[in-house]
Write a protein that holds these residues in place. Structure first.
Motif, mmCIF file in Angstrom:
data_model
loop_
_atom_site.group_PDB
_atom_site.id
_atom_site.type_symbol
_atom_site.label_atom_id
_atom_site.label_comp_id
_atom_site.label_asym_id
_atom_site.label_seq_id
_atom_site.Cartn_x
_atom_site.Cartn_y
_atom_site.Cartn_z
ATOM 1 N N THR A 128 -3.608 0.909 7.629
ATOM 2 C CA THR A 128 -5.013 1.329 7.607
ATOM 3 C C THR A 128 -5.888 0.219 7.010
ATOM 4 O O THR A 128 -5.423 -0.893 6.768
ATOM 5 C CB THR A 128 -5.184 2.611 6.778
ATOM 6 O OG1 THR A 128 -5.005 2.306 5.386
ATOM 7 C CG2 THR A 128 -4.188 3.671 7.194
ATOM 8 N N ASP A 129 -7.132 0.543 6.749
ATOM 9 C CA ASP A 129 -8.054 -0.399 6.117
ATOM 10 C C ASP A 129 -8.008 -0.313 4.596
ATOM 11 O O ASP A 129 -8.973 -0.660 3.913
ATOM 12 C CB ASP A 129 -9.485 -0.138 6.595
ATOM 13 C CG ASP A 129 -9.659 -0.427 8.067
ATOM 14 O OD1 ASP A 129 -8.937 -1.318 8.573
ATOM 15 O OD2 ASP A 129 -10.503 0.213 8.713
ATOM 16 N N TYR A 130 -6.901 0.102 4.064
ATOM 17 C CA TYR A 130 -6.719 0.229 2.614
ATOM 18 C C TYR A 130 -6.930 -1.127 1.934
ATOM 19 O O TYR A 130 -6.580 -2.185 2.489
ATOM 20 C CB TYR A 130 -5.305 0.754 2.342
ATOM 21 C CG TYR A 130 -5.009 1.128 0.921
ATOM 22 C CD1 TYR A 130 -5.497 2.313 0.372
ATOM 23 C CD2 TYR A 130 -4.218 0.308 0.118
ATOM 24 C CE1 TYR A 130 -5.206 2.669 -0.944
ATOM 25 C CE2 TYR A 130 -3.922 0.654 -1.190
ATOM 26 C CZ TYR A 130 -4.420 1.844 -1.720
ATOM 27 O OH TYR A 130 -4.133 2.188 -3.022
ATOM 28 N N LYS A 131 -7.489 -1.093 0.739
ATOM 29 C CA LYS A 131 -7.763 -2.330 -0.003
ATOM 30 C C LYS A 131 -6.515 -3.211 -0.102
ATOM 31 O O LYS A 131 -5.405 -2.730 -0.328
ATOM 32 C CB LYS A 131 -8.263 -2.008 -1.407
ATOM 33 C CG LYS A 131 -7.230 -1.249 -2.247
ATOM 34 C CD LYS A 131 -7.687 -1.001 -3.678
ATOM 35 C CE LYS A 131 -6.565 -0.310 -4.471
ATOM 36 N NZ LYS A 131 -6.929 -0.109 -5.880
ATOM 37 N N PRO A 189 1.206 6.435 3.021
ATOM 38 C CA PRO A 189 0.230 7.010 3.959
ATOM 39 C C PRO A 189 -0.868 6.035 4.368
ATOM 40 O O PRO A 189 -1.612 6.308 5.323
ATOM 41 C CB PRO A 189 -0.370 8.190 3.175
ATOM 42 C CG PRO A 189 0.570 8.462 2.065
ATOM 43 C CD PRO A 189 1.171 7.141 1.729
ATOM 44 N N LYS A 190 -0.988 4.908 3.645
ATOM 45 C CA LYS A 190 -2.076 3.970 3.898
ATOM 46 C C LYS A 190 -1.630 2.709 4.640
ATOM 47 O O LYS A 190 -2.456 1.853 4.946
ATOM 48 C CB LYS A 190 -2.720 3.561 2.570
ATOM 49 C CG LYS A 190 -3.358 4.719 1.803
ATOM 50 C CD LYS A 190 -4.507 5.339 2.595
ATOM 51 C CE LYS A 190 -5.200 6.431 1.798
ATOM 52 N NZ LYS A 190 -6.317 7.055 2.574
ATOM 53 N N TYR A 215 -4.630 -4.449 1.887
ATOM 54 C CA TYR A 215 -3.507 -4.276 2.809
ATOM 55 C C TYR A 215 -3.443 -5.422 3.819
ATOM 56 O O TYR A 215 -4.453 -5.834 4.399
ATOM 57 C CB TYR A 215 -3.580 -2.951 3.570
ATOM 58 C CG TYR A 215 -2.496 -2.888 4.632
ATOM 59 C CD1 TYR A 215 -1.174 -2.633 4.271
ATOM 60 C CD2 TYR A 215 -2.764 -3.186 5.971
ATOM 61 C CE1 TYR A 215 -0.164 -2.640 5.210
ATOM 62 C CE2 TYR A 215 -1.771 -3.192 6.919
ATOM 63 C CZ TYR A 215 -0.460 -2.921 6.536
ATOM 64 O OH TYR A 215 0.537 -2.942 7.463
ATOM 65 N N ALA A 271 0.833 -1.201 0.000
ATOM 66 C CA ALA A 271 0.000 0.000 0.000
ATOM 67 C C ALA A 271 0.873 1.258 0.000
ATOM 68 O O ALA A 271 2.005 1.236 0.468
ATOM 69 C CB ALA A 271 -0.900 -0.002 1.227
#
Length: 544
Positions: free
Chosen positions: A117-120, A113-114, A122, A110
């Protein structure tokens, strides 16, 4: 080509990765394109030094990287996107991990910054790959790229291990001031072997009344020396599957393989042995080995000594350096002539039976007969890749090797390995004849990558044992008295699928057509697939 300067100024992370890989001799990368590695793919497209081999599934990419490492001894490299891309690599990386093949996996991640996080897609990729990778790291700053990459490559090459590097999507296109590191040249010094250690080993060798040698792939550079030691010591030579093409079948002390698919008469003899010398071998099949023998192990890696094997004495070093010292130090050793006679008797008995097994004419075609036809058709120095399953044990049982190099999934034993390994082997050794021997179930796992052979003009021959079942599992169900559930396969017309993929397809239903058809396939200028209707014979050494 890259400048000989070891300093890169203000180039992108993607550029530096490619330059660093090239500096260390990497010729190709296997992978599947994905969103998180687009920045890297863009740079790959701008150069022509390192070839990208686009396969249909990431597991194939990792298996090809592992096979390249096994064929060449050099670093194999695979590439995937984040999340599911890495997840799909794991099967092939498992093969490299357990067979100690130096493989580097590079994956996207990712954007910085992601991360976390709940980033796709990840996931913490370092945690995901930890059981398989000796080294794994996440690139956190562009200037660290070659520090991390060179550490990963060195770890893989020195330890025979998997390494991994995650690169956030946004970092691929960022500029970096990192420098390119040259590959350290490892020189084998003339370090003297401690004579006291040699004396200890020779003292044990001299106590042997029924000696045996079990050789693995690490014996490859010491074949003549091992044969000489066996002659003087009065020992039989057994081999792991990895060493099957290392010793010529005509060697008078060679008894063949041990374990399922090996010489069926060697088991009883081996279990009587009182001193066993392991040379470059990690194979110790329970149920086939002696229980009270003194075991001596020669291996180049200290960590391999006594790994699951009851070793009394271990000596670290290459077989080609150590075996001549042992032979010389044995001096006037008096052989047990009864034991030597027993070795020759077992060898002769199996040779005669093996010859007869390869002559069977039943329909559908007996697996032993197919193996004999392959043996009669392939070149003496061919590269043969094996899938995992019923084909493995029949090949091990009946194939009489000359100088063929055998590539297979040794400890991980993944189905589907045969085709990817053949593709990689031919790319690495284009001058060699490359033949994949696969089961119908194994090929169906990687069938889409028939198209990879066409895309890159990879001229290989694939031979399918088409018995319409997961035969090894069916054998075990039969042996254990279990219900034979869902081991039958719904097979396509493989020859028609091959033709649809621009391969040349052949089908064999008659035993008399085996050699003629195989020879046609091997001479064809292009990839060929040979489907052989195979009798569903229960392997004689199957255990429930």
């Amino acid at each position: 080509m890259i400048s000989e300067s070891d300093q890169s100024t203000n180039e992108t992370v993607a550029t530096l990765i490619l330059k660093q890989l090239e500096k260390w001799g990497v010729k190709r990368i296997y992978g599947v394109v994905g969103d998180a590695i687009i920045g890297f793919m863009d740079e790959l497209a701008r150069q022509d030094t390192i070839q990208f081999i686009a396969v249909k599934h990431e597991s194939v990419a990792a298996m090809m990287a592992s096979a390249e490492a096994k064929v060449t001894g050099r670093l194999g490299v695979c590439l995937a996107t984040m999340g599911p891309g890495l997840g799909n690599l794991l099967n092939g990386l498992g093969d490299a991990y357990l067979d100690k093949a130096p493989v580097l996996a590079i994956t996207g991640q990712a954007p910085t910054p992601k991360i976390g996080t709940d980033y796709k897609q990840y996931i913490d990729q370092q945690e995901l790959i930890k059981p398989l990778a000796e080294y794994t790291s996440l690139l956190a700053h562009p200037d660290a790229i070659t520090d991390l990459l060179s550490k990963a490559m060195k770890t893989s090459l020195v330890k025979g291990a998997v390494s991994h590097l995650s690169v956030p999507k946004d970092l691929f296109t960022m500029n970096s001031a990192a420098k390119i590191y040259p590959e350290p040249k490892m020189i084998q010094g003339n370090t003297l072997i401690d004579e006291k250690e040699i004396i200890k080993v020779v003292e044990v060798l001299k106590t042997a009344n029924k000696p045996m040698i079990l050789a693995g792939l690490g014996a490859k550079q010491a074949v003549s020396e091992i044969e000489k030691l066996a002659d003087i010591w009065g020992a039989g030579i057994l081999v792991s599957l990895g060493a099957k093409g290392v010793f010529h079948d005509s060697c008078k002390s060679l008894l063949g393989g041990i374990g399922q698919g090996g010489n069926p008469y060697a088991k009883q003899l081996f279990q009587q042995s009182d001193v066993v010398l392991l040379i470059g071998n990690l194979w110790w099949p329970e149920g086939y080995v002696p229980q009270h023998a003194k075991v001596i192990q020669i291996d180049i890696e200290k960590e391999n000594v006594g790994n699951g094997i009851p070793v009394e004495l271990g000596i670290i070093g290459s077989a080609e350096r150590l075996v001549p010292l042992l032979t010389e130090s044995l001096g006037t050793y008096t052989q047990n002539q009864t034991w030597v006679t027993n070795i020759l008797t077992v060898k002769d008995k199996w040779e005669k039976q093996n010859e007869q097994e390869g002559l069977q004419t039943e329909q559908p075609i007996h697996p032993s007969r197919i193996v004999r036809a392959i043996e009669n058709s392939v070149k003496q120095d061919a590269v043969i890749t094996l899938d995992t399953g019923d084909v493995t044990v029949w090949f091990n049982r009946n194939f009489r090797s000359t100088k063929q190099q055998i590539i297979f999934s040794g400890e991980w034993r993944t189905m589907g390995f045969g085709l990817p390994a053949a593709l990689a082997a031919k790319l690495c050794l284009p001058e060699k004849q490359v033949v994949a021997i696969v089961g119908d179930g194994g090929l169906e796992m990687t069938l889409a990558d028939l198209l990879t052979a066409v895309r890159y003009n990879i001229n290989i021959t694939v031979v399918i044992f088409n018995n319409h079942a997961l035969q090894m599992e069916r054998d075990k169900m039969i042996a254990s008295g279990s219900i034979q559930k869902d081991v039958d396969l719904t097979n396509p017309d493989f020859a028609k699928i091959a033709e649809a993929c621009s391969w040349k397809g052949y089908s064999i239903t008659e035993e008399s057509a085996l050699e003629e058809t195989l020879n046609k396939a091997l001479l064809h200028n292009g990839p060929t697939l040979v489907v052989v209707e195979t009798a569903p014979i229960v392997h004689p050494e199957t255990k429930g």
